[in-house]
Design an enzyme around this catalytic site. Structure first.
Site, short mmCIF file in Angstrom:
data_model
loop_
_atom_site.label_atom_id
_atom_site.label_comp_id
_atom_site.label_asym_id
_atom_site.label_seq_id
_atom_site.Cartn_x
_atom_site.Cartn_y
_atom_site.Cartn_z
N ARG A 101 18.58 -59.01 45.50
CA ARG A 101 17.95 -59.74 44.41
C ARG A 101 17.75 -61.20 44.83
NH1 ARG A 101 16.09 -59.27 39.46
NH2 ARG A 101 16.86 -60.44 37.68
N THR A 379 7.31 -55.24 39.15
CA THR A 379 8.42 -54.32 39.49
C THR A 379 7.88 -52.92 39.81
OG1 THR A 379 9.78 -55.50 37.93
CG2 THR A 379 10.64 -53.39 38.67
N THR A 397 10.84 -55.91 42.88
CA THR A 397 10.08 -56.67 41.88
C THR A 397 9.71 -58.07 42.34
OG1 THR A 397 10.08 -57.37 39.55
CG2 THR A 397 12.15 -57.60 40.72
N ASN A 399 9.04 -59.77 39.46
CA ASN A 399 9.17 -60.01 38.02
C ASN A 399 7.84 -59.89 37.31
OD1 ASN A 399 10.63 -60.33 35.68
ND2 ASN A 399 10.38 -62.54 35.65
N ASP A 419 14.51 -64.52 34.62
CA ASP A 419 15.58 -63.61 34.22
C ASP A 419 16.88 -64.36 33.94
OD1 ASP A 419 14.05 -61.36 34.18
OD2 ASP A 419 14.70 -60.60 36.12
N SER A 448 19.75 -58.71 35.74
CA SER A 448 18.58 -57.83 35.83
C SER A 448 18.78 -56.60 34.95
CB SER A 448 18.44 -57.38 37.29
OG SER A 448 17.46 -56.39 37.44
N GLY A 470 10.86 -54.29 32.73
CA GLY A 470 11.72 -55.29 32.11
C GLY A 470 12.89 -54.63 31.38
#
Ligand code: DON
Length: 569
Positions: A101, A379, A397, A399, A419, A448, A470
Site C-alpha cells: 500500500r 482499483t 489501486t 484510489n 483514505d 483501506s 471503495g
C-alpha cells in the site's frame, strides 16, 4: 460542501461505467480445467494467461496481470498506486500477505488537509483527492517485484513483457475507460501525458512514456522507479503539483509482509486482509456474527439479507474508532473480535429489526494510542489459480479514477491520501468517517477496505475473491463468496446477482439499480425497518471457484458491471 460535491460527482461518473453493463452478457465467465485468471479487463486476463502458458506460476501471472491492468486501465490502477496480495503456495500450503500500500511522505502531518484551497475544477477535487498532496508514495513497483522474486518462477523481464507490448503497440480503449475519461476530461487535459490520450471507447491508445518506465523496470528492477532519473521525475512532479513527497520518501518505501486474518465460518476457512485493511476485519466479524445470528446453513432471502446489513454496522463503527496503520498505532484486534462482542452484536442482529448503527457501538476498555516510531521506511481485483494449485488474490489501486490526476515520470500518481481522515469526523470519497488513528502522519499507511480473500474447504483452496469499489469492496466480495459457497450459485451467477450494502453511516441500506433486488425482498427489508436507497453500485468483483471433484474445474468470472473477461485453459 466541496467534498460533498466531489463525492456526488464521483458516483455519477462511476454510474457511467455501471450503467453501460445492464443486461449482463454471459461472456463475463468461463470454465477452465488447468489454470485461470479473472481480471476486470480482457487484455489483462490474457496477459496473465500468457505468462501461465509460458511456464509462469500464479505469482508471475498475477504480476503480469497487474502490470497489464496499469497499461489498459490507468483510471483504476498502475505503477503509481499500490495494493495488497494474498498468496497461497500449494507446495508448503503457506499463506503470505504482501502489503504494498502507498504510504504518506515523511513530511505528512495530522493537519495537512485542514486547509482552505481555491475550488479546483471538476470532480473529486479536494486537496486529498487531486494534485501533489493527494499522492502517497507508490507501492506497486515494489509489490510486483516482491511477488515475482519471492514466489515466481520467471524473471521480471518475462513478466513485464505483455504489459510492455500493450504499452508500445497500443490497445483498444474500453467502455469503462472511455466513460472515466469523459467524466474527468477537464483535469486530464491539464497533464501533459494524459492530455495527449484519446480516450474515446474503441480507439487505439499507445503509452510510450509508460513503455519507457516498463523497459527500465524490466532491466533494473523496482529500484529504478524509487531512485535515479525516474524517481527524481516523480518527486519533482509531485512537488510541482503542490506536494511534499521527496526522492528520499521514494527510496525509503518498503513492502510489508503481514499475517493474514482468518476465521472459520459456515464450514469454510476464510483467509483475508489484515490491517491496514479494515475490509478483512469487517468480513470475518460479519461472518462470525452471521453464523451466530442465522445458523450454519442460512438460505437466501430477506432474513439473511437483513442480517448481513445489520452485521456490517458494528465493524464499520470499529473501523472508524480503532483502525490506523498497524505499524504506527496499536490495534486491539483480539479485543475487537472478542466472543462477547460478537454475541452481543449477533443478539441484536437476530431480533429481526433494523437497528440504528449506534446500537452496535461497543467501545473497548482501552485507550492507549501508539507507539512505535515509523519504520524506516479507481482499483482492480484479480484472481489467479495455476496448474500447481497456487492462488493469488490481488487488489490494486490508484484510489479515485486516474488517482490524483497528474503523472510523474510518465506514471499516473495515486490519490490514496484521501483514505486518511482529513480531519476527525470528516468523510472521504466513500463516505467513510475519519477517526483519530487514521489521521495522516510521516510514512503512515492509510486504512483501506481492500480485501483480497481466499476461502478453503477441507484444507484446499475453494475460492479466490475480491473487489474494487471503495467501502463496498468488502460487502460485495463477501456476498459473492456467500452466493457461491452457501447458495450454490455458479461463479457467473454469483457475480451477476444483485447486492446490498450497508456501512453503518449513513443509516441507509443501498441496493443496486444496475442489478435490482427482487421487489418482494426489498419490501420485506423495508418492513424490517431498513431505509432502502437504490444506487448504481460500483463494486466490481472478480472470482475463481475451484471445484475439486474427480475432474478439476475452475469457474472464473469477471464482474459484468465493469466489462472484464477471464482467461485460461
Ligand atoms: O483502499 C481503499 O479502500 C480504496 N483506496 C479503494 C478505492 C476503490 O476501490 C475505488 N474504486 N472503485
Amino acid at each position: 460542501m466541496k467534498r460533498w460535491f466531489s463525492i456526488v460527482l464521483f458516483w455519477v461518473s462511476a454510474f457511467l461505467i455501471t450503467g453501460l453493463t445492464v443486461g449482463f452478457p454471459p461472456e463475463h465467465a468461463a470454465v477452465f480445467s488447468r489454470e485461470a485468471v479473472a481480471a476486470d479487463h480482457a487484455e489483462a486476463s490474457k496477459a496473465g494467461a500468457e505468462i501461465l502458458s509460458e511456464g509462469g506460476n500464479a505469482a508471475d501471472a498475477a504480476a503480469a496481470t497487474m502490470l497489464a491492468l496499469g497499461v489498459v486501465n490507468p483510471a483504476s490502477s498502475g505503477l503509481g498506486g499500490g495494493g495488497f496480495a494474498l498468496y497461497y503456495r500449494a507446495s508448503d500450503r503457506s499463506l503470505t500477505f504482501l502489503d504494498f500500500r502507498e504510504r504518506a511522505p515523511r513530511a505528512a502531518s495530522r493537519t495537512m488537509f485542514e486547509v482552505e484551497t481555491a475550488d479546483a475544477e471538476g470532480p473529486a477535487s479536494s486537496p486529498s483527492q487531486l494534485g501533489g498532496l493527494a499522492a502517497g508514495v507508490p507501492g506497486e513497483p515494489a509489490g510486483i517485484e516482491a511477488l515475482v522474486q519471492r514466489f515466481g518462477k520467471l524473471s521480471l523481464r518475462e513478466v513485464i513483457a505483455p504489459a510492455l507490448r500493450l504499452a508500445k503497440q497500443g490497445f483498444e480503449v474500453s467502455k469503462a475507460l472511455g466513460a472515466m475519461g469523459s467524466a474527468f476530461s477537464i483535469q486530464l487535459s491539464k497533464d501533459p501525458v494524459m492530455a495527449a490520450w484519446d480516450l474515446r471507447a474503441g480507439t487505439t491508445l499507445r503509452r510510450p512514456s509508460l513503455a519507457r518506465v516498463l523497459r527500465a523496470f524490466a532491466e533494473k528492477g523496482a529500484a529504478v522507479i524509487y531512485g535515479g532519473v525516474i524517481g527524481q521525475e516523480i518527486a519533482s512532479s509531485v512537488q510541482e503539483h503542490g506536494g511534499i513527497m521527496t526522492l528520499q520518501d521514494l527510496r525509503a518505501y518498503r513492502v510489508r509482509t503481514r499475517e493474514p486474518l482468518e476465521t472459520n465460518a459456515f464450514g469454510y476457512r476464510w483467509v483475508t486482509a489484515p490491517p491496514p485493511s479494515a475490509g478483512g476485519f469487517t468480513m470475518i466479524q460479519s461472518l462470525s456474527i452471521l453464523e451466530h445470528a442465522v445458523g450454519p446453513r442460512p438460505s437466501y432471502g430477506a432474513p439473511l439479507l437483513h442480517a448481513m446489513a445489520e452485521s456490517w454496522k458494528g465493524p464499520f463503527l470499529d473501523r472508524q474508532r480503532y483502525f490506523g496503520d498497524p505499524d504506527q498505532v496499536i490495534l486491539p484486534l483480539d479485543k475487537m473480535m472478542d466472543a462477547s462482542r460478537i454475541d452481543a452484536r449477533a443478539k441484536l442482529v437476530a431480533d429481526g429489526k433494523a437497528h440504528p448503527s449506534a446500537d452496535y457501538d461497543l467501545p473497548i476498555e482501552w485507550t492507549r494510542t501508539k507507539v512505535a516510531a515509523p519504520d524506516n521506511a479507481g482499483t482492480s481485483h484479480l484472481c489467479v489459480v495455476d496448474a500447481e494449485g497456487n492462488v493469488a488474490s490481488v487488489t490494486t489501486t490508484v484510489n479515485l479514477p486516474f488517482g490524483a490526476r497528474f503523472t510523474g515520470g510518465g506514471i499516473v500518481m495515486n490519490d490514496e491520501m484521501d483514505d486518511f481522515a482529513s480531519g476527525i469526523g470528516e468523510t472521504n470519497a466513500f463516505g467513510l468517517v475519519g477517526g483519530a488513528r487514521n489521521l495522516p502522519g510521516p510514512w503512515k499507511r492509510p486504512v483501506s477496505t481492500m480485501s483480497p480473500t481466499i476461502v478453503f474447504d477441507d484444507g484446499k483452496p475453494a475460492l479466490c475473491v475480491g473487489a474494487s469499489g471503495g467501502s463496498r469492496i468488502v460487502t460485495a466480495a463477501q456476498q459473492v463468496a456467500m452466493n457461491v459457497l452457501l447458495h450454490g450459485m455458479s461463479a457467473a451467477e454469483a457475480v451477476a446477482a444483485p447486492r446490498i450494502h450497508h456501512q453503518g453511516v449513513p443509516e441507509t441500506l443501498r441496493v443496486e439499480k444496475v442489478a435490482p433486488l427482487d421487489s418482494a425482498l426489498q419490501d420485506a427489508l423495508v418492513a424490517l425497518g431498513h431505509r432502502v436507497e437504490p444506487i448504481h453500485n460500483v463494486a466490481n468483483v472478480q472470482l475463481i471457484y475451484v471445484e475439486h471433484s474427480a475432474e478439476r474445474k475452475l469457474e472464473a468470472a469477471s464482474d459484468p458491471r465493469k466489462g472484464g473477461r477471464p482467461a485460461g485453459r
